[in-house]
Design a protein around this motif. Structure first.
Motif, short mmCIF file in Angstrom:
data_model
loop_
_atom_site.label_atom_id
_atom_site.label_comp_id
_atom_site.label_asym_id
_atom_site.label_seq_id
_atom_site.Cartn_x
_atom_site.Cartn_y
_atom_site.Cartn_z
N GLY A 22 -7.41 -5.27 1.90
CA GLY A 22 -6.04 -5.46 2.43
C GLY A 22 -5.90 -5.11 3.91
O GLY A 22 -5.39 -5.92 4.70
N LEU A 23 -6.36 -3.93 4.29
CA LEU A 23 -6.16 -3.51 5.69
C LEU A 23 -7.10 -4.24 6.65
O LEU A 23 -6.76 -4.45 7.81
CB LEU A 23 -6.33 -1.99 5.82
CG LEU A 23 -5.18 -1.17 5.21
CD1 LEU A 23 -5.49 0.32 5.32
CD2 LEU A 23 -3.85 -1.48 5.89
N ASP A 81 5.52 6.40 5.00
CA ASP A 81 5.70 6.78 3.59
C ASP A 81 5.55 8.29 3.40
O ASP A 81 5.21 9.01 4.34
CB ASP A 81 4.72 6.00 2.68
CG ASP A 81 3.26 6.32 2.97
OD1 ASP A 81 2.91 7.51 3.07
OD2 ASP A 81 2.45 5.36 3.08
N ILE A 89 -10.58 2.86 7.49
CA ILE A 89 -9.80 2.10 6.49
C ILE A 89 -9.56 0.64 6.86
O ILE A 89 -9.21 -0.16 6.01
CB ILE A 89 -8.44 2.76 6.14
CG1 ILE A 89 -7.65 3.07 7.40
CG2 ILE A 89 -8.64 3.98 5.26
CD1 ILE A 89 -6.22 3.51 7.09
N TYR A 118 0.35 4.05 -2.78
CA TYR A 118 -0.21 5.37 -2.47
C TYR A 118 0.85 6.46 -2.29
O TYR A 118 0.56 7.52 -1.77
CB TYR A 118 -1.14 5.27 -1.25
CG TYR A 118 -2.31 4.36 -1.52
CD1 TYR A 118 -3.32 4.76 -2.39
CD2 TYR A 118 -2.38 3.08 -0.97
CE1 TYR A 118 -4.39 3.92 -2.69
CE2 TYR A 118 -3.45 2.23 -1.26
CZ TYR A 118 -4.45 2.66 -2.12
OH TYR A 118 -5.49 1.82 -2.42
N ARG A 166 -12.78 1.94 0.89
CA ARG A 166 -11.70 2.58 0.12
C ARG A 166 -11.90 4.08 0.23
O ARG A 166 -13.03 4.56 0.16
CB ARG A 166 -11.76 2.19 -1.36
CG ARG A 166 -11.67 0.70 -1.61
CD ARG A 166 -11.25 0.44 -3.04
NE ARG A 166 -9.83 0.71 -3.21
CZ ARG A 166 -9.30 1.19 -4.32
NH1 ARG A 166 -10.05 1.51 -5.33
NH2 ARG A 166 -7.99 1.41 -4.39
N VAL A 167 -10.80 4.81 0.41
CA VAL A 167 -10.91 6.26 0.45
C VAL A 167 -11.25 6.71 -0.96
O VAL A 167 -10.76 6.12 -1.93
CB VAL A 167 -9.58 6.89 0.94
CG1 VAL A 167 -9.67 8.40 0.91
CG2 VAL A 167 -9.24 6.37 2.32
N ILE A 187 0.10 10.15 -0.23
CA ILE A 187 -1.09 10.95 0.05
C ILE A 187 -1.53 10.70 1.48
O ILE A 187 -1.35 9.61 2.01
CB ILE A 187 -2.26 10.60 -0.93
CG1 ILE A 187 -2.50 9.08 -0.99
CG2 ILE A 187 -2.00 11.15 -2.31
CD1 ILE A 187 -3.66 8.68 -1.88
N TYR A 224 -9.91 -3.43 -3.69
CA TYR A 224 -11.25 -3.78 -3.21
C TYR A 224 -11.48 -3.36 -1.76
O TYR A 224 -12.51 -3.65 -1.17
CB TYR A 224 -11.48 -5.30 -3.34
CG TYR A 224 -11.51 -5.76 -4.77
CD1 TYR A 224 -12.68 -5.70 -5.52
CD2 TYR A 224 -10.35 -6.22 -5.40
CE1 TYR A 224 -12.71 -6.11 -6.84
CE2 TYR A 224 -10.37 -6.63 -6.71
CZ TYR A 224 -11.55 -6.57 -7.43
OH TYR A 224 -11.57 -6.96 -8.74
N GLY A 225 -10.46 -2.74 -1.16
CA GLY A 225 -10.62 -2.32 0.23
C GLY A 225 -10.61 -3.49 1.21
O GLY A 225 -11.27 -3.43 2.24
N ASN A 240 0.84 -1.21 0.00
CA ASN A 240 0.00 0.00 0.00
C ASN A 240 0.87 1.25 0.00
O ASN A 240 0.57 2.22 -0.70
CB ASN A 240 -0.88 0.04 1.26
CG ASN A 240 -2.19 -0.71 1.07
OD1 ASN A 240 -2.54 -1.09 -0.03
ND2 ASN A 240 -2.90 -0.93 2.16
P1 ADP Z 1 -7.18 -1.16 -1.21
O1 ADP Z 1 -5.79 -0.64 -1.22
O2 ADP Z 1 -7.34 -2.43 -1.97
O3 ADP Z 1 -8.19 -0.13 -1.57
P2 ADP Z 1 -6.85 -1.45 1.67
O4 ADP Z 1 -7.76 -2.08 2.67
O5 ADP Z 1 -5.47 -2.00 1.56
O6 ADP Z 1 -7.60 -1.59 0.28
O7 ADP Z 1 -6.77 0.09 1.97
C1 ADP Z 1 -7.98 0.82 2.21
C2 ADP Z 1 -7.79 2.28 1.83
O8 ADP Z 1 -6.86 2.89 2.72
C3 ADP Z 1 -7.20 2.46 0.41
O9 ADP Z 1 -8.22 2.51 -0.54
C4 ADP Z 1 -6.45 3.78 0.54
O10 ADP Z 1 -7.31 4.84 0.23
C5 ADP Z 1 -6.09 3.87 2.03
N1 ADP Z 1 -4.65 3.58 2.26
C6 ADP Z 1 -4.10 2.40 2.65
N2 ADP Z 1 -2.78 2.50 2.80
C7 ADP Z 1 -2.47 3.78 2.51
C8 ADP Z 1 -1.24 4.54 2.49
N3 ADP Z 1 -0.06 4.00 2.81
N4 ADP Z 1 -1.32 5.86 2.14
C9 ADP Z 1 -2.50 6.44 1.84
N5 ADP Z 1 -3.69 5.78 1.83
C10 ADP Z 1 -3.67 4.48 2.16
#
Ligand code: ADP
Length: 209
Positions: free
Chosen positions: A173-174, A140, A153, A116, A159-160, A143, A170-171, A112
């Motif tokens: 990962g986290l 990092d 998140i 990002y 997803r943002v 953004i 797909y939102g 990620n």
């Molecule tokens: P995905 O990346 O597949 O959308 P994640 O669950 O990994 O799903 O992340 C959810 C949201 O969190 C992302 O859509 C992104 O907007 C935000 N995000 C995650 N990691 C970062 C990062 N390192 N910097 C900025 N935004 C992030």
């Protein structure tokens, strides 16, 4: 699947050059990797819902594990001209966990960070430990995530606002990171402020020696 079948159907309409076939096969391969990742993510969450995750705890060398994850992401960060540096305590730190799942956790977070962070940015991964916990910080220069979004998140499918980035996802990962950390009795937090990128901190209990 729609992209893949569309491209395959067009390619099969008439005879093509070898380089055209290569292009289509390369694109299909990339789409297949995305599908594998999506299926694995969905299976992980389905197992979690059924309480089917059985963690086989073992002593895991975190310096090794993080090094391995970074090696797997090196090409992607180099392609984006992103500097990826690691700072680890001299003493190796061991946590109690399942290596394959822990690799998935740090892969998602560092991946990620690469996705990002705009080209030519930088990502720092630091690893430290005390007698009870190991702490991994991924910082990092990408953004930032608003305070409102920071609360959401880690939710499934969140997803943002996708208009801010062209990144596909797909939102999930986290949400998976959060459940992996929970399975390991640890903690995951995020901190992000305008112009400062994002910082994810994972704290995991140390392995008993
Ligand atoms: P995905 O990346 O597949 O959308 P994640 O669950 O990994 O799903 O992340 C959810 C949201 O969190 C992302 O859509 C992104 O907007 C935000 N995000 C995650 N990691 C970062 C990062 N390192 N910097 C900025 N935004 C992030």
């Amino acid at each position: 699947l729609t992209i893949m079948t569309g491209e395959l159907e067009v390619a099969l309409r008439k005879d093509r050059t070898t380089s055209d076939y290569k292009k289509v096969l390369t694109s299909s391969k990339e789409e297949t990797y995305c599908l594998i990742n999506l299926v694995e993510n969905l299976l992980f969450l389905a197992r979690e819902d059924q309480g089917k995750h059985v963690i086989e705890f073992e002593k895991v060398d975190m310096t090794d594990l993080i090094g391995n994850v970074i090696a797997n992401l090196q090409t992607e960060s180099t392609d984006k001209k992103i500097t990826l540096h690691v700072k680890a305590d001299v003493e190796p730190t061991f946590v109690s966990g399942q290596p394959s799942i822990l690799r998935r956790l740090f892969f998602n977070i560092i991946h990620n960070a690469i996705l990002y962070t705009p080209a030519e940015g930088s990502i720092g991964v630091s690893l430290s430990g005390n007698k009870q916990y190991t702490e991994v910080i991924v910082k990092d220069t990408g953004i930032c995530i608003s305070a409102e979004d920071q609360k959401k998140i880690f939710n499934r499918f969140y997803r943002v606002d996708s208009s801010r980035s062209q990144t596909k996802g797909y939102g999930l990962g986290l949400a998976i990171c959060k459940s992996i950390v929970k399975l390991h009795h640890g903690r995951i937090t995020v901190h992000s402020a305008l112009g400062q990128g994002s910082t994810f901190t994972v704290t995991l209990p140390m392995a008993k020696s």
